[in-house]
Scaffold this motif. Structure first.
Motif, PDB file in Angstrom:
ATOM      1  N   UNK A 147      44.137 -25.748 -32.923  1.00 31.82           N
ATOM      2  CA  UNK A 147      43.767 -24.583 -33.722  1.00 31.82           C
ATOM      3  C   UNK A 147      42.351 -24.128 -33.479  1.00 31.82           C
ATOM      4  N   UNK A 148      41.885 -23.233 -34.368  1.00 36.41           N
ATOM      5  CA  UNK A 148      40.550 -22.654 -34.192  1.00 36.41           C
ATOM      6  C   UNK A 148      39.851 -22.343 -35.506  1.00 36.41           C
ATOM      7  N   UNK A 149      40.408 -22.812 -36.630  1.00 37.50           N
ATOM      8  CA  UNK A 149      39.840 -22.496 -37.945  1.00 37.50           C
ATOM      9  C   UNK A 149      39.999 -23.703 -38.848  1.00 37.50           C
ATOM     10  N   UNK A 150      38.894 -24.109 -39.502  1.00 30.98           N
ATOM     11  CA  UNK A 150      38.947 -25.261 -40.398  1.00 30.98           C
ATOM     12  C   UNK A 150      37.927 -25.057 -41.506  1.00 30.98           C
ATOM     13  N   UNK A 151      38.302 -25.441 -42.710  1.00 24.21           N
ATOM     14  CA  UNK A 151      37.445 -25.220 -43.876  1.00 24.21           C
ATOM     15  C   UNK A 151      37.386 -26.495 -44.709  1.00 24.21           C
ATOM     16  N   UNK A 152      36.170 -26.935 -45.015  1.00 28.07           N
ATOM     17  CA  UNK A 152      35.967 -28.057 -45.908  1.00 28.07           C
ATOM     18  C   UNK A 152      35.117 -27.613 -47.090  1.00 28.07           C
ATOM     19  N   UNK A 153      35.463 -28.107 -48.260  1.00 33.45           N
ATOM     20  CA  UNK A 153      34.698 -27.761 -49.450  1.00 33.45           C
ATOM     21  C   UNK A 153      34.175 -29.020 -50.113  1.00 33.45           C
ATOM     22  N   UNK A 154      32.967 -28.917 -50.648  1.00 34.46           N
ATOM     23  CA  UNK A 154      32.332 -30.023 -51.334  1.00 34.46           C
ATOM     24  C   UNK A 154      32.500 -29.844 -52.837  1.00 34.46           C
ATOM     25  N   UNK A 155      33.216 -30.749 -53.465  1.00 35.05           N
ATOM     26  CA  UNK A 155      33.415 -30.676 -54.912  1.00 35.05           C
ATOM     27  C   UNK A 155      32.060 -30.755 -55.618  1.00 35.05           C
ATOM     28  N   UNK A 156      31.772 -29.735 -56.432  1.00 36.88           N
ATOM     29  CA  UNK A 156      30.514 -29.693 -57.159  1.00 36.88           C
ATOM     30  C   UNK A 156      29.329 -29.197 -56.357  1.00 36.88           C
ATOM     31  N   UNK A 157      29.545 -28.866 -55.091  1.00 35.65           N
ATOM     32  CA  UNK A 157      28.445 -28.392 -54.251  1.00 35.65           C
ATOM     33  C   UNK A 157      27.916 -27.051 -54.722  1.00 35.65           C
ATOM     34  N   UNK A 158      26.603 -26.906 -54.752  1.00 44.69           N
ATOM     35  CA  UNK A 158      25.949 -25.682 -55.216  1.00 44.69           C
ATOM     36  C   UNK A 158      25.299 -24.950 -54.042  1.00 44.69           C
ATOM     37  N   UNK A 159      24.707 -23.809 -54.351  1.00 43.25           N
ATOM     38  CA  UNK A 159      24.068 -22.977 -53.324  1.00 43.25           C
ATOM     39  C   UNK A 159      22.646 -23.475 -53.112  1.00 43.25           C
ATOM     40  N   UNK A 160      22.517 -24.535 -52.317  1.00 47.85           N
ATOM     41  CA  UNK A 160      21.206 -25.149 -52.159  1.00 47.85           C
ATOM     42  C   UNK A 160      21.042 -25.696 -50.753  1.00 47.85           C
ATOM     43  N   UNK A 161      19.785 -25.945 -50.385  1.00 51.02           N
ATOM     44  CA  UNK A 161      19.481 -26.494 -49.083  1.00 51.02           C
ATOM     45  C   UNK A 161      20.073 -27.869 -48.858  1.00 51.02           C
ATOM     46  N   UNK A 162      20.173 -28.654 -49.921  1.00 48.55           N
ATOM     47  CA  UNK A 162      20.746 -29.995 -49.792  1.00 48.55           C
ATOM     48  C   UNK A 162      22.170 -29.934 -49.253  1.00 48.55           C
ATOM     49  N   UNK A 163      22.981 -29.035 -49.813  1.00 48.48           N
ATOM     50  CA  UNK A 163      24.364 -28.925 -49.346  1.00 48.48           C
ATOM     51  C   UNK A 163      24.445 -28.216 -48.004  1.00 48.48           C
ATOM     52  N   UNK A 164      23.559 -27.265 -47.771  1.00 54.75           N
ATOM     53  CA  UNK A 164      23.530 -26.619 -46.460  1.00 54.75           C
ATOM     54  C   UNK A 164      23.338 -27.651 -45.360  1.00 54.75           C
ATOM     55  N   UNK A 165      22.392 -28.565 -45.548  1.00 52.14           N
ATOM     56  CA  UNK A 165      22.142 -29.598 -44.550  1.00 52.14           C
ATOM     57  C   UNK A 165      23.374 -30.470 -44.335  1.00 52.14           C
ATOM     58  N   UNK A 166      24.085 -30.757 -45.403  1.00 54.15           N
ATOM     59  CA  UNK A 166      25.307 -31.559 -45.283  1.00 54.15           C
ATOM     60  C   UNK A 166      26.343 -30.861 -44.408  1.00 54.15           C
ATOM     61  N   UNK A 167      26.512 -29.548 -44.614  1.00 55.01           N
ATOM     62  CA  UNK A 167      27.480 -28.797 -43.810  1.00 55.01           C
ATOM     63  C   UNK A 167      27.066 -28.792 -42.342  1.00 55.01           C
TER      64      UNK A 167
END
Length: 346
Positions: free
Chosen positions: A316-336
């Protein structure tokens, strides 16, 4: 008709100009709180007989960055400042106003000009600039340590990471939401004509030369990534620059709710489903999550085979992962970013 940028301005996303910019879209808020001479990254797949570049599969859930990766590593890569000329964004085609800009470039430990390296372009979000993720040579930020440790441990392939900016005439341009939308839409001009030739004409990459033909031929070893407004830039890069990039990693910032429009980008470009891969991520408590997930679902719902959901690029060519409780912050951006970096070109 394309519906982009403004689609994310639902009631929740009207907060972007205030909430997001106060925390910095993509800014490292967590830091304040918080055989041949090539890098061998591709081979022929015996399963499908289609050429695949990244053989690994993405994880079933997002992995956290190991705590020790935030410390200084023994084997440290190098940050450099790359200066180049471009043109004012709104009048780019006229080319009557030259701008002198800077990108921060990460070279992995042991960088060797006799080897070829893939290139990972990482764009900042709102109220930010090219220094937000990696810092500067004199003041590196903690995500630079993550690259150092990840490469030393073999989790991340040795690669060149480039942090540019879509800021135009002012360092504060990304703090103006409506202006930033226009600048991200225009950014492909600077990216293809000025930034990539400057980077890949200076450092050792898979591009034999920086002509359009040379950049197209080396697209398998080029990725674009971003969070929030950097994610919007990533979608625009997919929209305008599919000839030059194979990998796209947007997170928490959407372009449109029209899956058919996204499919038309691929079909109009002449590319097929196995010419690219999109790894997307967001957090369930991120105010951009709803609109972002809607775009992914709209793309997946297109029934002509343009987008195929899978955790690997053989299927395939499309994949999506979501972080439970993840907010709009640099900490989660770095994780992605980290999760994508651990997968790409492996």
């Amino acid at each position: 008709m394309r519906r982009y940028g403004i689609d994310i301005l639902s009631a929740a996303l009207l907060c972007l100009a205030t909430v997001c910019f106060m925390v910095g879209c993509g800014q490292n808020n967590a830091e304040s709180d918080d055989g041949d001479n090539t890098v061998n990254v591709g081979r022929q797949s015996t399963d499908t007989m289609e050429e695949t570049v990244t053989e690994a599969s993405l994880p079933a859930e997002l992995s956290q960055i190991p705590a020790e990766y935030y410390r200084e590593a023994d084997q440290q890569g190098t940050l450099t400042e790359l200066e180049y000329d471009t043109y004012e964004s709104m009048s780019y085609e006229e080319q009557d106003q030259t701008l002198h800009k800077r990108a921060i470039v990460y070279l992995p430990y042991g960088y060797d000009e006799s080897q070829r390296y893939p290139v990972f372009y990482l764009m900042h979000g709102g109220w930010s600039d090219e220094t937000v993720y990696l810092g500067t040579p004199d003041q590196p930020r903690r995500f630079k340590n993550v690259l150092d440790y990840g490469i030393a441990d073999g989790k991340i392939r040795p690669m060149i990471v480039v942090c540019p900016t879509y800021n135009n005439e002012s360092e504060s341009d990304s703090g103006n939401y409506s202006l930033a939308l226009r600048l991200t839409d225009n950014y492909h001009n600077e990216l293809i004509n000025d930034l990539i030739p400057a980077v890949e004409g200076t450092y050792s990459t898979y591009a034999e030369d920086t002509s359009p033909e040379g950049l197209e031929a080396s697209r398998d070893y080029r990725a674009f990534c971003g969070f929030s407004m950097g994610s919007v830039t990533t979608w625009h890069t997919f929209e305008y620059c599919l000839d030059y990039f194979r990998y796209f990693m947007p997170s928490s910032g959407n372009l449109t709710s029209d899956g058919e429009y996204m499919a038309s980008i691929v079909k109009d470009s002449g590319h097929t489903w196995n010419d690219f891969f999109i790894f997307a991520a967001s957090g369930t408590d991120d105010f951009a999550y709803g609109a972002f997930k809607n775009q992914i679902e709209a793309m997946e719902a297109v029934d002509d085979g343009t987008f195929r959901y899978a955790d690997n690029e053989r299927e395939g060519n499309l994949y999506f992962l979501e972080q439970e409780g993840g907010t709009h912050s640099g900490e989660y951006a770095e994780e992605y970013f980290y999760n994508g970096l651990c997968w790409i070109w492996q």
